[in-house]
Enzyme design. Sequence first.
Site, PDB file in Angstrom:
ATOM      1  N   LYS A  60      14.841  72.798 109.763  1.00  0.00           N
ATOM      2  CA  LYS A  60      15.053  71.404 109.335  1.00  0.00           C
ATOM      3  C   LYS A  60      16.485  70.901 109.461  1.00  0.00           C
ATOM      4  O   LYS A  60      16.710  69.678 109.443  1.00  0.00           O
ATOM      5  CB  LYS A  60      14.614  71.244 107.871  1.00  0.00           C
ATOM      6  CG  LYS A  60      13.131  71.308 107.674  1.00  0.00           C
ATOM      7  CD  LYS A  60      12.462  70.062 108.227  1.00  0.00           C
ATOM      8  CE  LYS A  60      10.996  70.277 108.473  1.00  0.00           C
ATOM      9  NZ  LYS A  60      10.507  69.812 109.736  1.00  0.00           N
ATOM     10  N   TYR A  82       6.350  70.754 109.062  1.00  0.00           N
ATOM     11  CA  TYR A  82       7.080  71.409 110.153  1.00  0.00           C
ATOM     12  C   TYR A  82       7.392  70.425 111.284  1.00  0.00           C
ATOM     13  O   TYR A  82       8.492  70.401 111.823  1.00  0.00           O
ATOM     14  CB  TYR A  82       6.269  72.600 110.683  1.00  0.00           C
ATOM     15  CG  TYR A  82       7.099  73.533 111.533  1.00  0.00           C
ATOM     16  CD1 TYR A  82       7.758  74.625 110.965  1.00  0.00           C
ATOM     17  CD2 TYR A  82       7.252  73.320 112.901  1.00  0.00           C
ATOM     18  CE1 TYR A  82       8.531  75.473 111.727  1.00  0.00           C
ATOM     19  CE2 TYR A  82       8.033  74.159 113.673  1.00  0.00           C
ATOM     20  CZ  TYR A  82       8.668  75.239 113.082  1.00  0.00           C
ATOM     21  OH  TYR A  82       9.450  76.066 113.843  1.00  0.00           O
ATOM     22  N   TYR A 139       6.575  83.516 112.956  1.00  0.00           N
ATOM     23  CA  TYR A 139       7.232  83.741 111.665  1.00  0.00           C
ATOM     24  C   TYR A 139       6.501  84.913 111.023  1.00  0.00           C
ATOM     25  O   TYR A 139       5.329  84.785 110.661  1.00  0.00           O
ATOM     26  CB  TYR A 139       7.111  82.502 110.774  1.00  0.00           C
ATOM     27  CG  TYR A 139       7.963  81.326 111.209  1.00  0.00           C
ATOM     28  CD1 TYR A 139       7.544  80.466 112.216  1.00  0.00           C
ATOM     29  CD2 TYR A 139       9.189  81.069 110.601  1.00  0.00           C
ATOM     30  CE1 TYR A 139       8.323  79.376 112.609  1.00  0.00           C
ATOM     31  CE2 TYR A 139       9.975  79.979 110.985  1.00  0.00           C
ATOM     32  CZ  TYR A 139       9.539  79.149 111.988  1.00  0.00           C
ATOM     33  OH  TYR A 139      10.319  78.077 112.371  1.00  0.00           O
TER      34      TYR A 139
END
Length: 386
Positions: free
Chosen positions: A289, A380, A194
């Site tokens: 998610k 996460y 990321y």
Amino acid sequence: MGAGPSGLLLAQLLALRGIESVIVEARSREYVEARIRAGVIEHGAVQTLIDAGVGGRLVREGLRHDGIYLQWPGERRRIDFPDLCGQSVYVYGQTEVTKDLINARLADGQEIYWNASDAEVLDLETDQPLIRFVDEQGHLRELRCGLVAGCDGFHGICRPAIPDSLRTDFERVFPFAWLGVLAQVAPSTDELIYAWHPNGFALHSLRSEKISRLYLQVAADESVDAWSDDRIWEELATRFQLDGWSLETGSLLDKSITPMRSFVSAPMRLGRMFLAGDAAHIVPPTGAKGLNLAIADVRRLAEAMTQFLQKDSGELLDAYSDTALQRVWQSTHFSWWMTSMLHAPAPEEPDSAFVRQLQLTQLRNVTSSRAGATWVAENYTGAAYG
Ligand code: RFL
Ligand code: PHB
């Protein structure tokens, strides 16, 4: 309603408990199986899929990941999941989860109506709600049901069937989008990266040892046509640049733009209809998610429906919306937080220089403090959700 991961998994969990269901899906099987979306599956969601009897290929072919990298210019820092919270995630495409669920259902001789049109859900506040639709052959069908599950995604018909006066919608639309590509090239990284960059966020994900999945933050109104393959690779190389590391390139198999939105609709119920997955909530993909929330909803809903149908108790069904929404808001918060930390504001925004400094400070904080890194790892992997 709907043969996405929510509808398919719910039907599978109910079938395992001896409860009959019918799935009504607006699209074709080919379309549903080819729709490229999520890729990261939480520890708990993997267990749910295993318990549902559809985890075999996931465990064989999926890739277990024990961490992610957070990057900004000159730095790439790792968050170590097992060390920080004792859990991991799996990288396994949503396309594959969907195929596994469809195969399990069809092998069991259970029904899916593909290409259903003009669907309506009626009489929801009675003991026998009605689903009406036109099937693939053009015949009008009417199904009287014990319960209805609205698993028909953000653009479905079930959420709008709850009158506005009984529903509250919470929404944030982010002023950017993701350009996602699927590339025929071995991933240049062992774990997801990321990356914060002044030009915008970039994510390096993967699907297998030979296929990479990459994303670039682009303007909200961006057109895919503005992005040639060469431009995409150049921009990815710029945003992931790190001394001693290089990005391998390959041919692009798919390109698409995903808008970024947070959305929660409450309650997730009207009478005998219950919403699950994207029909009730959308998160921006930064926290990985969306699919995991859908799986968490239907695990809870399957249990509640089973109690109602087999033990004649509505206790869990009555609690479903409130308990599901707690988890939904936790994931909504984490996805918003990751999104806000990683997406550079446009330079023309009046406080953009200020925001960028805060974002870089936040990245340094969560990667240098064990408490901060643990919070990221717990959210996460889903360890935070019990
Ligand atoms: P889905 O997958 O949208 O499935 C809903 C199904 O309902 C059908 N349907 C209808 N059927 C009958 N009658 C109607 N009137 C109907 N209207 C719609 C649809 O055709 C569809 O088959 O919802 P579900 O099952 O709740 O699953 C949720 C997940 O798909 C979703 O949360 C994630 O894929 C979100 N998401 C991502 N999540 C991640 O964690 N990481 C990602 O990278 C990621 N990328 C994405 C995404 C969602 C996207 N959408 C919704 C546009 C990329 C995209 C493009
Ligand atoms: C993906 O592999 O598609 C993916 C992974 C992580 C995210 C979003 C998408 O946060």
